[in-house]
Motif scaffolding. Structure first.
Motif, PDB file in Angstrom:
ATOM      1  N   LEU A  12       0.816  -1.136  -0.030  1.00  0.00           N
ATOM      2  CA  LEU A  12       0.009   0.038  -0.099  1.00  0.00           C
ATOM      3  C   LEU A  12       0.781   1.269   0.148  1.00  0.00           C
ATOM      4  O   LEU A  12       1.726   1.351   1.032  1.00  0.00           O
ATOM      5  CB  LEU A  12      -1.047  -0.130   1.294  1.00  0.00           C
ATOM      6  CG  LEU A  12      -2.008   1.050   1.252  1.00  0.00           C
ATOM      7  CD1 LEU A  12      -3.165   0.822   0.045  1.00  0.00           C
ATOM      8  CD2 LEU A  12      -2.656   1.174   2.580  1.00  0.00           C
ATOM      9  N   THR A  13       0.727   2.014  -1.103  1.00  0.00           N
ATOM     10  CA  THR A  13       1.577   3.097  -1.307  1.00  0.00           C
ATOM     11  C   THR A  13       0.989   4.542  -1.155  1.00  0.00           C
ATOM     12  O   THR A  13      -0.054   4.619  -1.979  1.00  0.00           O
ATOM     13  CB  THR A  13       2.562   3.137  -2.539  1.00  0.00           C
ATOM     14  OG1 THR A  13       3.393   1.967  -2.496  1.00  0.00           O
ATOM     15  CG2 THR A  13       3.439   4.263  -2.671  1.00  0.00           C
ATOM     16  N   ALA A  14       1.148   5.353  -0.539  1.00  0.00           N
ATOM     17  CA  ALA A  14       0.411   6.563  -0.273  1.00  0.00           C
ATOM     18  C   ALA A  14       0.827   7.659  -1.272  1.00  0.00           C
ATOM     19  O   ALA A  14       2.146   7.714  -1.491  1.00  0.00           O
ATOM     20  CB  ALA A  14       0.240   7.130   1.032  1.00  0.00           C
ATOM     21  N   HIS A  15      -0.102   8.217  -2.212  1.00  0.00           N
ATOM     22  CA  HIS A  15       0.363   9.867  -2.923  1.00  0.00           C
ATOM     23  C   HIS A  15      -0.325  10.760  -2.561  1.00  0.00           C
ATOM     24  O   HIS A  15      -1.633  10.672  -2.217  1.00  0.00           O
ATOM     25  CB  HIS A  15       0.084   9.380  -4.002  1.00  0.00           C
ATOM     26  CG  HIS A  15       0.690   8.112  -4.772  1.00  0.00           C
ATOM     27  ND1 HIS A  15       2.008   7.834  -5.118  1.00  0.00           N
ATOM     28  CD2 HIS A  15       0.288   6.856  -4.841  1.00  0.00           C
ATOM     29  CE1 HIS A  15       2.262   6.672  -5.613  1.00  0.00           C
ATOM     30  NE2 HIS A  15       1.086   6.046  -5.126  1.00  0.00           N
ATOM     31  N   TRP A  16       0.199  12.037  -2.113  1.00  0.00           N
ATOM     32  CA  TRP A  16      -0.585  13.146  -1.939  1.00  0.00           C
ATOM     33  C   TRP A  16       0.314  14.410  -2.096  1.00  0.00           C
ATOM     34  O   TRP A  16       1.327  14.429  -2.496  1.00  0.00           O
ATOM     35  CB  TRP A  16      -0.739  13.082  -0.412  1.00  0.00           C
ATOM     36  CG  TRP A  16       0.640  13.527   0.506  1.00  0.00           C
ATOM     37  CD1 TRP A  16       0.948  14.686   0.962  1.00  0.00           C
ATOM     38  CD2 TRP A  16       1.527  12.626   0.913  1.00  0.00           C
ATOM     39  NE1 TRP A  16       2.205  14.487   1.515  1.00  0.00           N
ATOM     40  CE2 TRP A  16       2.547  13.151   1.768  1.00  0.00           C
ATOM     41  CE3 TRP A  16       1.552  11.251   0.852  1.00  0.00           C
ATOM     42  CZ2 TRP A  16       3.771  12.529   2.102  1.00  0.00           C
ATOM     43  CZ3 TRP A  16       2.840  10.309   1.467  1.00  0.00           C
ATOM     44  CH2 TRP A  16       3.826  11.350   2.097  1.00  0.00           C
ATOM     45  N   VAL A  17      -0.379  15.656  -2.204  1.00  0.00           N
ATOM     46  CA  VAL A  17       0.241  16.820  -2.389  1.00  0.00           C
ATOM     47  C   VAL A  17       0.519  17.587  -0.972  1.00  0.00           C
ATOM     48  O   VAL A  17      -0.279  17.760  -0.603  1.00  0.00           O
ATOM     49  CB  VAL A  17      -0.838  17.559  -3.561  1.00  0.00           C
ATOM     50  CG1 VAL A  17      -0.020  19.110  -3.588  1.00  0.00           C
ATOM     51  CG2 VAL A  17      -0.926  16.994  -4.743  1.00  0.00           C
ATOM     52  N   ASP A  18       1.520  18.125  -1.072  1.00  0.00           N
ATOM     53  CA  ASP A  18       2.110  18.669   0.199  1.00  0.00           C
ATOM     54  C   ASP A  18       1.650  20.190  -0.077  1.00  0.00           C
ATOM     55  O   ASP A  18       2.148  20.890  -0.897  1.00  0.00           O
ATOM     56  CB  ASP A  18       3.613  18.577   0.368  1.00  0.00           C
ATOM     57  CG  ASP A  18       4.168  19.293   1.558  1.00  0.00           C
ATOM     58  OD1 ASP A  18       3.333  19.768   2.442  1.00  0.00           O
ATOM     59  OD2 ASP A  18       5.327  19.577   2.068  1.00  0.00           O
TER      60      ASP A  18
ATOM     61  N   THR B 287       3.812  20.413  -3.743  1.00  0.00           N
ATOM     62  CA  THR B 287       4.519  19.417  -4.255  1.00  0.00           C
ATOM     63  C   THR B 287       4.056  17.932  -4.175  1.00  0.00           C
ATOM     64  O   THR B 287       3.322  17.634  -3.226  1.00  0.00           O
ATOM     65  CB  THR B 287       5.920  19.181  -3.672  1.00  0.00           C
ATOM     66  OG1 THR B 287       5.814  19.211  -2.212  1.00  0.00           O
ATOM     67  CG2 THR B 287       6.830  20.545  -3.722  1.00  0.00           C
ATOM     68  N   LEU B 288       3.963  16.962  -5.178  1.00  0.00           N
ATOM     69  CA  LEU B 288       3.697  15.646  -5.297  1.00  0.00           C
ATOM     70  C   LEU B 288       4.617  14.721  -4.302  1.00  0.00           C
ATOM     71  O   LEU B 288       5.762  14.918  -4.400  1.00  0.00           O
ATOM     72  CB  LEU B 288       3.577  15.084  -6.596  1.00  0.00           C
ATOM     73  CG  LEU B 288       2.922  13.786  -6.675  1.00  0.00           C
ATOM     74  CD1 LEU B 288       1.626  13.624  -6.261  1.00  0.00           C
ATOM     75  CD2 LEU B 288       3.304  13.220  -8.123  1.00  0.00           C
ATOM     76  N   GLN B 289       4.012  14.181  -3.345  1.00  0.00           N
ATOM     77  CA  GLN B 289       4.608  13.113  -2.363  1.00  0.00           C
ATOM     78  C   GLN B 289       4.143  11.859  -2.568  1.00  0.00           C
ATOM     79  O   GLN B 289       3.198  11.593  -2.818  1.00  0.00           O
ATOM     80  CB  GLN B 289       4.622  13.588  -1.107  1.00  0.00           C
ATOM     81  CG  GLN B 289       5.053  15.196  -0.886  1.00  0.00           C
ATOM     82  CD  GLN B 289       6.608  15.465  -0.636  1.00  0.00           C
ATOM     83  OE1 GLN B 289       7.469  14.423  -0.576  1.00  0.00           O
ATOM     84  NE2 GLN B 289       7.151  16.646  -1.009  1.00  0.00           N
TER      85      GLN B 289
END
Length: 660
Positions: free
Chosen positions: A228-234, A242-244
């Motif tokens: 399970l990998t999380a992706h979010w915008v800081d 920024t994309l994290q």
């Protein structure tokens, strides 16, 4: 050695031969009590040796020293070696030879500089002592060793290897290298908790998160992992957008891979990280039925991997054709011949050298990746001359006819755009917003006819039908449509119909209204400027008529002012202004655009942070398992699921903490 050293210290303490002795020799012997005084005397004589460039001794035990300048005999200030000093010699230089005395003073000053930092005997002995376990130096070295194991995919047993231990002993003799048990049970879990806390702090204030997930089974050990990998915008700071991404878990997955089991496992991961389902924007998965069912069981939005969909399109539209599949089968036989025969490989390399071509090996394809088939055919076409030359002198399990060579060249031409799109959409900075534009471009390219299409029109037509069939409803999916509108590189320019644009904008408006209700973003919008009261002018005796007309004028002006003022704070006005502006270059970053324009379009920017954080593929999870295959390999086939997860987690996330 001690006896001879004692004799030299007593009889030649001021001689030049003793002064050339190494300090280490003194330090190594001075711990013996009979030599202690001699060692101190030697070190004192060494520090005062600058004066002896102006005097000489006829004998080592002479009571006088002869001045080299004036040949005067100067007393050394005592009757025995133990009482000799250089005070009289220095006074003689000062009174009789002032220039030489200045030179002596300067030389002594320079000589004393290193003596100021010279270690004491106690400090020298202390350097030989081992660091304690709670020493800061030892802790830092252990931390670096853990980082070395994690970042370079080293086995935990590397700390027990003879060569590694000798290296550490040479670099820092005082450090005691811990064993494998300490590394595995203490140091590794400690680093894991540190990195986990760092990521938890980053995710704590994120309102919406996208995820990718996949299942991997190891070849060298009976182990399956669910990632399970999380992706979010800081968006913490005003200028940040920024994309994290971070790997949350790669849990050992036991039992049957049913949709229910997958759903329960993913829900457990979310609970462990204190992430509610309301914060889940979308989960990217593969197109397997068990994964689809798992997302339905959880009740969360999900999308299939776009790269996997392209894989199905290429197989359905081209690779399944009999003529193409036969040619590819012969390609695999030819490459397999060179792959399993070192002699054949050597002969092929010799032919490449004779033809003055770069020495390259042929690439084998993987059945689950169509682009690997593309690279295989490319490598064969590049080595067409060498393979033909090899086949003239040696046997091959299969050969390609002239028609098949021509067919492969045409196939590569047709598939090149698909390979380019796959590479772009699989990059770490790509988002789901690129899916609709990519499909639109592929459709137009395949539908366009040119003179160069001779012999490949059927291929292009077949692929076009496959693309239309596989992506028929993609513009109707709000997750794709809204993200495309929010990407300033695309906006509404890549939709196929006005109806689809309207539905996408309606969906975006709804999302913006939800954002405004759930956040305080409306407070950041500039307040409307206060209206300037209009001056009332009276002319003659018609003041009553003027006042009544004035009221109507003011009423109409006020209505339009209110409408205009309301528009500056409404989602409609933000969306209209944003759509009317020019798109940015495709090479520019949409995240940088929103970092600059988030003040102008606050609701749009907040919605963009939600939708653009979703990747277009589940490639991140597949890359994670490429890392897993390097960690759980033949050297570590007994590695348990818990330790494997820690190593994978740290391998992917430690660079976030170290800012590598």
């Amino acid at each position: 050695m001690p006896a001879s050293f004692a004799y030299r210290c007593k009889s030649e303490i001021n001689s030049s031969s003793l002064l050339r002795m190494q300090t280490q020799e003194v330090v190594s012997c001075c711990h013996k009590q009979p030599l202690f005084r001699a060692a101190k005397k030697y070190i004192r004589a060494r520090s005062m040796s600058a004066v002896w460039q102006y005097f000489r001794l006829d004998q080592p035990a002479s009571k006088t020293a002869t001045c080299i300048i004036c040949q005067a005999a100067i007393s050394r200030g005592g009757t025995s070696i133990s009482n000799f000093n250089t005070t009289n010699l220095i006074k003689h230089l000062k009174t009789r030879h002032p220039l030489e005395h200045d030179g002596y003073t300067k030389a002594r000053t320079e000589k004393d500089k290193p003596c100021q930092t010279q270690q004491t005997l106690e400090a020298s002995f202390k350097q030989r002592e081992k660091f304690s376990q709670d020493s800061q130096r030892a802790i830092k070295i252990t931390d670096r060793i853990i980082e070395f194991i994690v970042l370079d995919d080293q086995p935990l047993s590397v700390v027990e290897n003879v060569g590694f231990r000798r290296l550490i002993e040479h670099l820092e003799p005082r450090y005691s290298l811990p064993g494998r048990k300490y590394i595995s049970e203490t140091a590794l879990p400690k680093l894991y908790e540190t990195v986990r806390e760092h990521i938890s702090c980053k995710l704590k204030d994120v309102r919406t998160i996208s995820f990718t997930t996949d299942i991997w089974s190891c070849d060298s050990t009976p182990l399956s992992l669910l990632s399970l990998t999380a992706h979010w915008v800081d968006t913490v700071t005003p200028s940040s957008f920024t994309l994290q991404s971070a790997v949350l878990q790669a849990n050992e997955f036991r039992g049957s891979h049913t949709g229910k089991s997958i759903a329960e496992s993913i829900e457990g991961m979310l609970v462990k990280w204190n992430i509610s389902k309301s914060r889940v924007h979308v989960i990217l998965r593969d197109n397997a039925s068990n994964m689809k069912k798992a997302m339905d069981e959880m009740g969360v939005s999900s999308l299939g991997c776009f790269a996997h969909s392209l894989q199905l399109v290429v197989h359905e539209g081209l690779l399944s054709q009999r003529s193409v599949s036969d040619a590819l089968a012969n390609c695999r036989k030819i490459i397999g011949h060179f792959k399993h025969s070192p002699l054949a490989t050597t002969r092929l390399e010799d032919i490449q050298k004779d033809l003055k071509m770069p020495t390259k090996r042929l690439q084998q394809d993987v059945a689950t990746r169509w682009n690997s088939t593309f690279y295989m055919v490319e490598s064969l076409l590049e080595q067409k001359r060498t393979i033909s030359a090899y086949g003239a002198d040696h046997d091959l399990p299969a050969t390609l006819t002239a028609n098949q060579w021509a067919l492969l060249e045409k196939a590569v031409t047709v598939l090149a755009p698909f390979e380019e799109v796959t590479k772009q959409i699989s990059s770490s900075t790509s988002s789901v917003a690129e899916v609709i534009p990519s499909v639109t471009v592929l459709k137009r390219l395949l539908a366009r006819e040119s003179q160069e299409d001779t012999g490949i029109r059927t291929m292009k037509t077949t692929l076009l039908e496959a693309v239309k069939k596989r992506f028929a409803t993609i513009e109707e999916e709000p997750l794709y449509a809204v993200a495309t509108l929010l990407d300033p590189r695309f906006k509404d320019r890549y939709f196929s119909s006005a109806d689809n644009i309207k539905h996408a904008k309606d969906a975006l408006t709804v999302e913006m209204e939800k954002t405004e209700k759930s956040t305080t973003v409306a407070e950041t919008i500039a307040e409307n400027p206060k209206k300037t009261p209009r001056m009332e002018v009276q002319v003659g005796g018609s003041s009553s008529r003027e006042s009544s007309l004035k009221g109507l004028f003011e009423e109409i002006l006020q209505e339009h002012d209110e409408e205009r003022g309301a528009g500056t704070t409404s989602t409609h006005f933000q969306l209209q202004t944003y759509m009317m502006e020019q798109t940015i270059s495709r090479s520019d970053s949409p995240f940088q655009y929103w970092a600059v324009n988030r003040v102008r379009f606050p609701s749009l920017a907040a919605t963009a942070a939600k939708f653009l954080c979703a990747p277009g593929t589940s490639v991140d999870s597949e890359r994670l398992f490429s890392t897993a295959s390097n960690i759980v390999d033949a050297r570590r086939n007994r590695l348990g699921g818990e330790r494997a997860e820690m190593l994978i987690f740290l391998k992917k996330n430690l660079p976030l903490l170290l800012k590598l």
